[in-house]
Write a protein that holds these residues in place. Structure first.
Motif, PDB file in Angstrom:
ATOM      1  N   ALA A   1      -0.658  -0.617 -14.371  1.00 19.59           N
ATOM      2  CA  ALA A   1      -0.177  -1.001 -13.039  1.00 19.59           C
ATOM      3  C   ALA A   1      -1.325  -0.965 -12.027  1.00 19.59           C
ATOM      4  O   ALA A   1      -1.453  -1.868 -11.190  1.00 19.59           O
ATOM      5  N   TYR A   2      -2.160   0.041 -12.105  1.00 26.98           N
ATOM      6  CA  TYR A   2      -3.308   0.155 -11.196  1.00 26.98           C
ATOM      7  C   TYR A   2      -4.273  -1.015 -11.390  1.00 26.98           C
ATOM      8  O   TYR A   2      -4.745  -1.614 -10.425  1.00 26.98           O
ATOM      9  N   ALA A   3      -4.570  -1.347 -12.638  1.00 22.04           N
ATOM     10  CA  ALA A   3      -5.485  -2.453 -12.920  1.00 22.04           C
ATOM     11  C   ALA A   3      -4.897  -3.773 -12.427  1.00 22.04           C
ATOM     12  O   ALA A   3      -5.621  -4.621 -11.884  1.00 22.04           O
ATOM     13  N   TYR A   4      -3.598  -3.954 -12.588  1.00 20.56           N
ATOM     14  CA  TYR A   4      -2.943  -5.177 -12.113  1.00 20.56           C
ATOM     15  C   TYR A   4      -3.065  -5.299 -10.598  1.00 20.56           C
ATOM     16  O   TYR A   4      -3.420  -6.359 -10.077  1.00 20.56           O
TER      17      TYR A   4
ATOM     18  N   THR B   1       0.832  -1.204   0.000  1.00 20.26           N
ATOM     19  CA  THR B   1       0.000   0.000   0.000  1.00 20.26           C
ATOM     20  C   THR B   1       0.865   1.251   0.000  1.00 20.26           C
ATOM     21  O   THR B   1       0.571   2.223  -0.709  1.00 20.26           O
ATOM     22  N   ALA B   2       1.941   1.253   0.756  1.00 21.96           N
ATOM     23  CA  ALA B   2       2.842   2.402   0.793  1.00 21.96           C
ATOM     24  C   ALA B   2       3.488   2.626  -0.574  1.00 21.96           C
ATOM     25  O   ALA B   2       3.603   3.772  -1.040  1.00 21.96           O
ATOM     26  N   MET B   3       3.893   1.552  -1.235  1.00 19.78           N
ATOM     27  CA  MET B   3       4.506   1.702  -2.566  1.00 19.78           C
ATOM     28  C   MET B   3       3.496   2.219  -3.582  1.00 19.78           C
ATOM     29  O   MET B   3       3.832   3.031  -4.444  1.00 19.78           O
TER      30      MET B   3
ATOM     31  N   PHE C   1       0.998   4.174  -2.937  1.00 20.76           N
ATOM     32  CA  PHE C   1       0.848   5.594  -2.633  1.00 20.76           C
ATOM     33  C   PHE C   1       1.987   6.396  -3.273  1.00 20.76           C
ATOM     34  O   PHE C   1       1.763   7.453  -3.872  1.00 20.76           O
ATOM     35  N   ILE C   2       3.204   5.890  -3.175  1.00 16.45           N
ATOM     36  CA  ILE C   2       4.355   6.583  -3.752  1.00 16.45           C
ATOM     37  C   ILE C   2       4.247   6.639  -5.272  1.00 16.45           C
ATOM     38  O   ILE C   2       4.535   7.669  -5.890  1.00 16.45           O
ATOM     39  N   VAL C   3       3.813   5.553  -5.904  1.00 13.01           N
ATOM     40  CA  VAL C   3       3.672   5.533  -7.366  1.00 13.01           C
ATOM     41  C   VAL C   3       2.687   6.596  -7.821  1.00 13.01           C
ATOM     42  O   VAL C   3       2.951   7.356  -8.762  1.00 13.01           O
ATOM     43  N   PHE C   4       1.551   6.695  -7.152  1.00 10.58           N
ATOM     44  CA  PHE C   4       0.561   7.678  -7.584  1.00 10.58           C
ATOM     45  C   PHE C   4       0.981   9.101  -7.222  1.00 10.58           C
ATOM     46  O   PHE C   4       0.595  10.058  -7.902  1.00 10.58           O
ATOM     47  N   ASP C   5       1.773   9.283  -6.175  1.00 11.53           N
ATOM     48  CA  ASP C   5       2.339  10.599  -5.895  1.00 11.53           C
ATOM     49  C   ASP C   5       3.299  11.023  -6.997  1.00 11.53           C
ATOM     50  O   ASP C   5       3.304  12.175  -7.431  1.00 11.53           O
ATOM     51  N   ILE C   6       4.118  10.095  -7.462  1.00 13.95           N
ATOM     52  CA  ILE C   6       5.061  10.408  -8.541  1.00 13.95           C
ATOM     53  C   ILE C   6       4.299  10.743  -9.811  1.00 13.95           C
ATOM     54  O   ILE C   6       4.687  11.638 -10.563  1.00 13.95           O
ATOM     55  N   GLU C   7       3.195  10.065 -10.048  1.00 13.34           N
ATOM     56  CA  GLU C   7       2.384  10.384 -11.221  1.00 13.34           C
ATOM     57  C   GLU C   7       1.888  11.831 -11.156  1.00 13.34           C
ATOM     58  O   GLU C   7       1.955  12.564 -12.147  1.00 13.34           O
TER      59      GLU C   7
END
Length: 119
Positions: free
Chosen positions: A106-109, A64-66, A68-74
């Motif tokens: 990535a989100y769908a996966y 979950t933390a990762m 969150f970081i991925v969508f923050d970078i987006e």
């Protein structure tokens, strides 16, 4: 050196304010310690005893933390794109569609694998 004087003065002022705030809160703030205040806070749940090493966190917490970081970078990449959208024209649109597409895959996966379920 004259050009840096205002910057240094502002940095010194900010440091003095930060240190002064911490010192003043320790001096002026109330000192009413009790057992409930010194206990760790776990969202209203009674604290459970932990092993000496601190215990283990479930892997789902880190996933979950990762995410969150991925969508923050987006979002960080979306802001400059939105600012310079007019100057990039069609190329900028295509690049952002590709970028959003990869993030959506990535989100769908993660969604399909149950990474967004918190049991």
């Amino acid at each position: 050196m004259e050009l840096y004087t205002p910057v240094l003065a502002l940095a010194l002022l900010a440091a003095l304010f930060a240190v002064g705030s911490v010192i003043m809160s320790a001096v002026v703030g109330p000192k009413r310690y009790n057992r409930a205040k010194l206990d760790s806070y776990e969202c209203g749940i009674e604290p459970t005893p932990q092993p000496v090493g601190g215990g283990r966190f479930p892997v789902k917490y880190y996933i979950t933390a990762m995410l969150f970081i991925v969508f923050d970078i987006e979002i960080i990449f979306l802001y400059p794109w939105a600012v310079y959208f007019d100057s990039m024209k069609f190329f900028g649109l295509i690049e952002m569609v590709v970028f959003i597409g990869t993030v959506f895959v990535a989100y769908a996966y993660v969604w399909r694998r149950g990474g967004l379920e918190w049991d």
